[in-house]
Design an enzyme around this catalytic site. Structure first.
Site, mmCIF file in Angstrom:
data_model
loop_
_atom_site.group_PDB
_atom_site.id
_atom_site.type_symbol
_atom_site.label_atom_id
_atom_site.label_comp_id
_atom_site.label_asym_id
_atom_site.label_seq_id
_atom_site.Cartn_x
_atom_site.Cartn_y
_atom_site.Cartn_z
ATOM 1 C CB CYS A 47 -3.035 -3.945 -5.275
ATOM 2 S SG CYS A 47 -2.987 -3.348 -3.568
ATOM 3 C CE1 TYR A 91 -7.866 2.630 -3.180
ATOM 4 C CE2 TYR A 91 -5.777 3.812 -2.991
ATOM 5 C CZ TYR A 91 -6.514 2.739 -3.467
ATOM 6 O OH TYR A 91 -5.904 1.776 -4.227
#
Length: 370
Positions: A76, A207
């Site tokens: 992450c 994203y």
């Protein structure tokens, strides 16, 4: 049936434009809780506040070596920041590190890399369990990084933009000698808007491209991302690092996106105008950081690829993980020393990464297979 029940399908592409939920647990761990309460410092925002106060309804926890565990998956990018800052500041003995595996279902990250699939300190299989110990049936996303209070097993905070700022400002008593100043006071006024733009347009921008639910939303996200990437390419033409001659928090925040760009974002998130390797200044800058202790040695490319391509069923339903790209080019000379400066400012480089925290051999060109 169980796997289907907990599938992530439908969890990421939820509308036309992707909007990140930025409501996190705003508790903080601070050196002087009374002073922070009295400060009246700001608390709102998506990038954290260097001189933050305490948000309404939030709690302040005392800095205490050995009490807390940082749970941060290497896959992450938001968690990777905390791993880097902890290492740069030499806080390994003060705050332990738990690393969930790269793949999770809709419930939460799991400690599947540990013996028996259980975190050896927390005794839990999922970080979700630690959230529920604090907030029964916690209604928001179970995210990393998260800091857990070891004695109670309860999550303290998952406010990732604030976590790294607090590691730099509140944990000074336990930082190593020679720890770099990642938040130089004389550069904050210029740096925080840069960090804001990096978050909005680059960290979150990839994203916004990847999770766009319509062509128009994707097109707009794509244009915003590349406008920012071109701005960074120009800025880094004359500066070795984002704020000049030494590393800062801004570099940490940009690096975790850049290091994932070609392996993941270029293809998986359709951020494909060009590769990072085709932008001379950004590519040289990324390799410069990668070579520094605390940056590249925290990166697990195999976990990164597995996370994105397996977990995001909305955009990769086959869950096939690509073999490439070749990563040996991360070790090529970057030539950024010609711009001058010292990465550590008036500080020094951290010690070599501890054996217990090394990335698996073959998952990073710094850790070749024997």
């Amino acid at each position: 049936m169980s796997e289907q029940q907990h599938s992530t399908a439908g969890a990421y592409v939820t509308g036309a434009e992707f909007t990140r939920d930025t409501n996190y647990i705003q508790d903080r761990i601070v050196a002087d809780p009374d002073a922070v309460r009295a400060s009246g410092g700001p608390t709102a925002g998506t990038i954290g506040n260097v001189h933050a106060g305490v948000a309404e309804g939030a709690e302040l926890w005392p800095v205490q070596a050995g009490r807390y565990r940082l749970v941060a998956a290497r896959a992450c990018p938001w968690a990777n920041r905390a791993i880097i800052v902890r290492r740069l500041l030499g806080l390994e003995d003060a705050i332990s590190l738990g690393t969930p595996g790269p793949v999770h279902d809709v419930r939460s990250w799991t400690f599947d890399l540990d013996d028996g699939g259980v975190d050896p300190v927390l005794g839990t299989e999922r970080i979700q369990e630690n959230y529920f110990k604090r907030f029964a049936n916690y209604p928001r996303g179970i995210t990393v990084p998260a800091i857990v209070d070891v004695p109670s097993g309860a999550v303290v905070t998952n406010d990732y933009p604030q976590i790294t700022l607090d590691l730099a400002t509140q944990w000074k008593e336990f930082q190593r000698e020679g720890a770099p100043d990642l938040l130089p006071e004389d550069k904050l006024e210029e740096m925080m808007p840069i960090i804001k733009r990096i978050f909005t347009e680059v960290n979150n921008g990839v994203y916004r491209c990847g999770f766009a639910g319509s062509q128009q939303a994707y097109d707009e996200a794509y244009d915003r991302l590349w406008t920012a990437m071109d701005w960074l390419e120009e800025r880094l033409a004359t500066r070795r690092f984002l704020m000049g001659d030494s590393i800062t928090e801004a570099d940490v925040r940009l690096f975790t996106t850049l290091v994932r760009f070609d392996p993941v974002y270029h293809g998986h998130f359709k951020a494909n105008r060009n590769k990072l390797t085709e932008m001379p200044n950004l590519w040289g800058y990324a390799r410069d950081l990668f070579a520094l202790p605390g940056f590249g040695d925290t990166i697990d490319f195999e976990q990164i690829k597995k996370h994105y391509y397996v977990v995001h069923e909305d955009i990769n339903p086959t869950q096939i993980v690509p073999v490439g790209p070749d990563l040996e080019n991360w070790l090529e000379p970057h030539g950024r020393e010609a711009l001058g400066g010292n990465p550590w400012g008036t500080g020094t480089a951290p010690e070599p990464v501890r054996d217990s925290e090394k990335v698996a051999a073959g998952h990073n060109p710094l850790y070749p297979l024997a």
